[in-house]
Write a protein that holds these residues in place. Structure first.
Motif, PDB file in Angstrom:
ATOM      1  N   LEU A  61       0.814  -1.218   0.000  1.00 19.87           N
ATOM      2  CA  LEU A  61       0.000   0.000   0.000  1.00 19.87           C
ATOM      3  C   LEU A  61       0.847   1.267   0.000  1.00 19.87           C
ATOM      4  N   HIS A  62       2.166   1.113   0.112  1.00 19.29           N
ATOM      5  CA  HIS A  62       3.045   2.268   0.165  1.00 19.29           C
ATOM      6  C   HIS A  62       4.255   2.024  -0.731  1.00 19.29           C
ATOM      7  N   ASN A  63       4.827   3.084  -1.218  1.00 22.41           N
ATOM      8  CA  ASN A  63       5.998   2.961  -2.093  1.00 22.41           C
ATOM      9  C   ASN A  63       7.210   2.381  -1.379  1.00 22.41           C
ATOM     10  N   ASP A  64       7.295   2.601  -0.054  1.00 21.75           N
ATOM     11  CA  ASP A  64       8.450   2.104   0.685  1.00 21.75           C
ATOM     12  C   ASP A  64       8.167   0.764   1.351  1.00 21.75           C
ATOM     13  N   ALA A  65       7.173   0.033   0.819  1.00 14.78           N
ATOM     14  CA  ALA A  65       6.782  -1.235   1.429  1.00 14.78           C
ATOM     15  C   ALA A  65       7.896  -2.269   1.380  1.00 14.78           C
ATOM     16  N   SER A  66       8.819  -2.130   0.433  1.00 13.75           N
ATOM     17  CA  SER A  66       9.897  -3.107   0.304  1.00 13.75           C
ATOM     18  C   SER A  66      10.915  -2.991   1.439  1.00 13.75           C
ATOM     19  N   ILE A  67      10.955  -1.854   2.134  1.00 11.25           N
ATOM     20  CA  ILE A  67      11.952  -1.675   3.190  1.00 11.25           C
ATOM     21  C   ILE A  67      11.307  -1.510   4.566  1.00 11.25           C
ATOM     22  N   THR A  68       9.992  -1.392   4.640  1.00  9.97           N
ATOM     23  CA  THR A  68       9.310  -1.301   5.931  1.00  9.97           C
ATOM     24  C   THR A  68       8.239  -2.367   6.015  1.00  9.97           C
TER      25      THR A  68
END
Length: 822
Positions: free
Chosen positions: A746-753
């Motif tokens: 659901l977020h662009n930074d989902a790969s790191i958070t």
């Protein structure tokens, strides 16, 4: 097809009994034993039941399919086809004029009062369409008049009900009466549905390469809803509700797990005024902005709002004059004799021959079959008409055709019949008419001629209509490809609402499964107990779990549990909002809301499951549990079949993932509650612990490890901490962690958070890994208070995980993070 003018009227020149195919059909019929005909009749109805569109969620049959088809000759159909094509062009031109330049009103072809007194004339729809096709789809009701002519008596545009039924009837016949089908050559329906599919795929003028089509339906789970789901599944388009859509940048967007997706075309099955709460009826179930997206040429709507003006019947008295004015042609297909009460002479004619007419009020759409009214009622009605005669129209009732119809015994009897014929219009003014129709029969010809905007919600008897042909045609939408294809393993978009239903389908199915297992164990304890007090106490423990499983009953409420018989009565009562029947209804509600995602075998099992539960006695006796135990065995087996079918047939996509999440979250939560009920209050008996192992299908696993000795500590390790046991809480939490890791980002930074769902699932796994069971039991292996606190903490975290999934994926909100992908 392009319309060609045929000057002669459309007569039923060759009656059904004169057709050689009819004589062939009758010969086949006469050679069949009565028992065989009865069997075929039952199989035909069973085919409809398996499709899930003939009964409502509460198991009430609504529609029957006659075993005897309605045969129409090829020559006769060609005449009907030309008449329908011309009528479609005419009605399209009428809508364009009435919502545009209004030449028909200015030239007095149609009296202005007929339009401006009509509740179905919607001013917000003026100049809504700027293309040639105002009316892409039309459903025309046809009967036979006293001169033997086919005659149109009604048009259906805003809710062209029956299209899915036509398809379903043909499929049911193909699957049931193979010998009969092969003996009579007939036109197939797939070509028409392919044209409808192409019309929707073409959509509006848009640069978007991936054009998304949907079928807009209502929220009620009635016969019409299931027809829409059946049709959407066959056409391979999304079944959507108004809440699934939102308006942005002059377009309608579908809310999916992958973000907002632009909608290019919409097959509309909502009433006109319910389509757009912003411009039409506030608070309705449609989508705000729908009219504006059509106005901006960003959405092809089949059919656009405003078309219900044709359904009202107000234009029937003027269609012949309209045809001469707009098309410069005479009508090929006669229209039922209709009169406008604003004309004094015509009103007098209706009053003089009232038994022959059906009267309709343009402002309320109320109808009266004048022959059914008492003299007092008729007098009151004429007084009402005299106050505003221009607001009333009347149409003559037709005698209709008499057709042979089969009853349950396999015997033939004559009944009156009508046809509903469907047609499509493209931007090139070409009309395609389905080579078949929805046939309906009844002993009451007046009932058939009532306008039913609800989509035949009261039920009816149908006929499969066979248009005779000499050449074979395509029978499926699937065709051999003649060009190269780009391989794909994408499963399509998953609307947020659909994911919501799948999630709760998994939860309710698991909840029902665990309650039935616990009930089965409780009844077995009562049946096998040597000491009635001990057996009843153990059974009360399991029954208290069952009562808590679908309600807000407190954890310690077993002390106030009623007697065994009242507890069973409460669980099985159809009126109990938290009982077993209520869980079944919720299960079916969610399954029927996403029926297009399941195969035929799954629906067959769901039908069997519903039948099994409705066969339970109204007041089960725990003293005589044998029959109830057999039913519970059947239910558990059927639910296991549902699990197996879905896991074997559904692709490993988000569709299965959300159902899997619901199932394992529910199993983890209810397992914690069950362990609480057995261990946390009083030391369990050996019989209760063995019943718990049987309930969880782990008795053989336990015996292989510990032989015949029952240790509470060992049982708790097996059912709580052993992640290799499919019914342990630890196994469920590990499964939840794997599934949350694969949920859509659901977020662009989902790969790191990590998402909140992942964090909660990891918290569950970590909590279980840190447990030292020795610290939760004393030397006598009695549970300490810490066990109750631990199980309560696990349940609380599981509820938080459920809430988090709901807020993240099912709330239909336009999350700001989603906009960044467009």
């Amino acid at each position: 097809m392009s319309v060609s003018v045929m000057p002669q009227p459309i007569h039923e020149q060759q009656h059904w009994h004169d057709l050689p195919q009819w004589r062939q059909l009758l010969y086949w019929w006469q050679r069949q034993p009565a028992q065989r005909l009865q069997q075929l009749y039952s199989e035909l109805q069973h085919q409809l039941r398996e499709n899930g569109t003939t009964f409502d969620p509460w198991h009430q049959q609504q529609r029957q399919l006659d075993l005897m088809p309605w045969l129409i000759s090829e020559t006769q159909w060609q005449q009907l086809e030309a008449g329908i094509a011309q009528r479609h062009l005419l009605l399209n031109a009428i809508l364009q004029d009435l919502y545009g330049p209004q030449q028909l009103l200015q030239q007095q072809v149609i009296p202005p009062e007929v339009i401006f007194l009509n509740k179905d004339y919607l001013l917000p729809c003026a100049n809504l369409i700027n293309t040639a096709s105002w009316l892409p789809m039309l459903a025309t009701d046809i009967g036979r008049n006293s001169d033997g002519q086919f005659c149109a008596y009604s048009d259906n545009t805003q809710l062209p009900a029956g299209l899915g039924y036509v398809l379903e009837h043909r499929l049911a016949f193909n699957n049931t009466t193979t010998e009969l089908n092969s003996s009579v050559k007939k036109s197939q329906l797939a070509g028409f549905f392919r044209q409808l599919q192409q019309l929707l795929q073409q959509g509006c003028q848009s640069d978007n390469e991936h054009k998304l089509a949907g079928l807009l339906t209502h929220h009620k789970r009635d016969a019409a809803y299931f027809e829409h789901a059946f049709l959407a599944n066959y056409l391979d388009i999304a079944l959507v509700h108004g809440a699934d859509l939102m308006f942005k940048d002059s377009k309608l967007w579908l809310k999916t797990l992958s973000g907002l997706q632009p909608l290019q075309s919409l097959l509309r099955y909502l009433p006109d005024t319910s389509c757009d709460p912003l411009e039409l009826e506030p608070g309705s179930s449609g989508s705000a902005g729908l009219l504006q997206s059509i106005r901006q040429n960003q959405l092809l709507c089949v059919n656009p709002p405003g078309s219900a003006l044709l359904d009202s019947g107000a234009l029937l008295p003027f269609l012949s004059r309209c045809c001469e004015f707009l098309l410069q042609q005479p009508l090929l297909l006669p229209t039922v004799p209709a009169l406008w009460c604003g004309n004094t002479a015509q009103l007098t004619q209706v009053q003089t021959n009232s038994n022959d007419y059906c009267l309709q009020h343009l402002l309320s759409a109320q109808q009266w079959q004048l022959a059914d009214l008492t003299p007092t009622e008729l007098t009151t009605l004429w007084q009402q008409v005299a106050q505003q005669p221009a607001a009333y129209t009347a149409r003559q009732l037709l005698p209709l055709s008499q057709l042979p119809c089969c009853d349950k015994k396999g015997e033939l009897h004559p009944q009156a019949g009508v046809l509903r014929i469907f047609s499509l219009l493209d931007d090139h003014a070409d009309v395609a008419v389905m080579p078949g129709a929805l046939g309906r029969v009844s002993t009451n010809s007046q009932t058939l001629q009532r306008s039913d905007r609800a989509g035949f919600s009261a039920g009816f008897t149908a006929k499969d209509v066979w248009v005779l042909a000499n050449k074979a045609q395509a029978v499926s939408l699937l065709q051999s490809a003649k060009h190269q294809v780009t391989l794909s393993r994408q499963s399509g978009l998953l609307p947020s609402r659909v994911a919501d239903h799948l999630f709760w389908l998994g939860r309710y199915n698991e909840r029902l499964n665990l309650i039935c297992r616990a009930l089965r164990a409780a009844l077995t304890l009562l049946n096998n107990s040597d000491t009635s007090d001990t057996g009843q106490q153990d059974a009360r423990c399991l029954l208290s779990f069952c009562l808590r499983a679908n309600s807000s009953m407190d954890d310690g409420a077993e002390q106030s549990l009623p007697g065994l018989q009242p507890a069973l009565d409460k669980l099985f009562s159809a009126d109990n909002a938290t009982g077993v029947v209520a869980i079944l209804k919720n299960l079916l509600y969610n399954a029927q809301s996403v029926r297009e995602y399941f195969g035929e075998d799954t629906w067959y099992v769901l039908d069997k499951l519903q039948s099994a539960i409705y066969q339970w006695p109204a007041r089960p006796q725990w003293q005589q549990p044998a029959a109830l135990l057999r039913t519970l065995d059947e239910i558990v087996l059927l639910q296991t079949a549902i699990y197996g079918l879905n896991n074997e047939t559904m692709s490993r996509t988000q569709t299965l993932r959300f159902m899997d999440l619901g199932q394992h979250l529910e199993r983890a939560q209810q397992s914690c509650s069950l362990l609480q009920a057995v261990f946390a209050n009083t030391p369990p008996t050996d019989a209760l612990m063995e019943a718990l192992l049987r309930l969880a299908d782990t008795l053989m696993t336990y015996r292989r490890r510990y032989h015949t000795e029952l240790h509470p500590l060992a049982i708790m390790d097996l059912l709580l901490l052993d992640d290799s046991t499919p019914r342990s809480v630890s196994y469920q939490c590990a499964r939840l962690l794997r599934q949350t890791e694969k949920l859509p980002a659901l977020h662009n930074d989902a790969s790191i958070t990590l998402s909140r769902e992942q964090r909660l699932a990891m918290e569950l796994v970590a909590l279980l890994q840190q447990i030292d069971l020795q610290q939760l039991f004393d030397a006598q292996q009695h549970a300490l208070p810490g066990l109750n606190l631990l199980l309560h903490q696990l349940q609380q975290t599981l509820r938080q995980l459920s809430d988090s999934v709901t807020l993240s994926y099912f709330n239909h909100a336009d999350l700001s993070s989603q906009w960044q992908s467009f």
